[in-house]
Scaffold this active site. Sequence first.
Site, PDB file in Angstrom:
ATOM      1  N   CYS A  89       0.807  -1.210   0.000  1.00  0.00           N
ATOM      2  CA  CYS A  89       0.000   0.000   0.000  1.00  0.00           C
ATOM      3  C   CYS A  89       0.852   1.278   0.000  1.00  0.00           C
ATOM      4  CB  CYS A  89      -0.990  -0.051   1.163  1.00  0.00           C
ATOM      5  SG  CYS A  89      -2.403   1.017   0.929  1.00  0.00           S
ATOM      6  N   HIS A 191      -3.041  -6.112   2.582  1.00  0.00           N
ATOM      7  CA  HIS A 191      -2.344  -5.828   3.852  1.00  0.00           C
ATOM      8  C   HIS A 191      -1.948  -7.072   4.642  1.00  0.00           C
ATOM      9  CE1 HIS A 191      -2.166  -1.442   4.197  1.00  0.00           C
ATOM     10  NE2 HIS A 191      -3.221  -1.450   3.412  1.00  0.00           N
TER      11      HIS A 191
HETATM   12  N1  GLN Z   1      -2.163   6.808   2.505  1.00  0.00           N
HETATM   13  C1  GLN Z   1      -2.276   5.925   1.391  1.00  0.00           C
HETATM   14  C2  GLN Z   1      -3.658   5.832   0.810  1.00  0.00           C
HETATM   15  O1  GLN Z   1      -4.609   6.138   1.481  1.00  0.00           O
HETATM   16  C3  GLN Z   1      -1.795   4.541   1.820  1.00  0.00           C
HETATM   17  C4  GLN Z   1      -2.734   3.897   2.781  1.00  0.00           C
HETATM   18  C5  GLN Z   1      -2.292   2.549   3.227  1.00  0.00           C
HETATM   19  O2  GLN Z   1      -1.105   2.266   3.261  1.00  0.00           O
HETATM   20  N2  GLN Z   1      -3.248   1.739   3.631  1.00  0.00           N
HETATM   21  O3  GLN Z   1      -3.801   5.398  -0.318  1.00  0.00           O
END
Ligand code: GLN
Length: 245
Positions: A89, A191
Amino acid sequence: MGHLYPAEMSLYGDRGNVLALIRRLQWRGMAVEVVPIERDTLVDWQTIDLLFMGGGEDSHQVRIADDFRRRAEAIVPRLRRGLPMLAICGAYQLLGQEYVTADGRRLSGVGFLDVHTEAASDRRQIGNVVAEIEAMDITPKTLVGFENHGGRTFLGPGAIPLASVSKGSGNNGTDCTEGAVRNHVIGTYLHGSLLPKNPHLADRLLEWTLAYKAGECRLEPLADDWEYRAHQDVVARYGRVRGRQ
Ligand code: GLN
């Protein structure tokens, strides 16, 4: 194994991926040391044969982005030579060319993956994902996981998608792609449950790691009944993989 920015970049159980890698090595009688790499940590890169970096909120990405770009001088040549990395992510976004945050800040990435990301003004993409792995020959082909991101990632001509989604949004919610792969680097929106629920992908990363470290590598199979039960449960609940639509 180097764990980049565990304090800043760790969302939605991302550390579960590190634990899965550790346990899968230990179950095979192999020792592993995890080196936490925070901003300004001095690193002996000769000792690192696998890198992991998890996701983070925009504000956390802003905090580590400069340090990550500084480290690119050491990291990127190694990624080119086959150092494996799993980037989730927010980490995936910063391995690309650029991430434009929700408040319009332009964060340059290290540019190893030919992708760029912009935060969307509408809803975040949250939920379970079922996808089919395209970027590698692997069994099973399915990938399951959980995504939660505001960023929409678009692949450039030099990027190979990791998978094609049949449930969930993946990179941008429009082209059905999920993640990107280059050499032995996997960028993905999935994740903390990624490696625990996809033991085939965990072992692929470990095979790459042992090959990077010691050349030839064969991993003994493990009894993954529980892991595949969890994997199949997600596939059964959220529908069969249909491939790209
Ligand atoms: N801040 C980034 C987004 O919202 C990454 C979020 C995350 O790592 N879950 O896309």
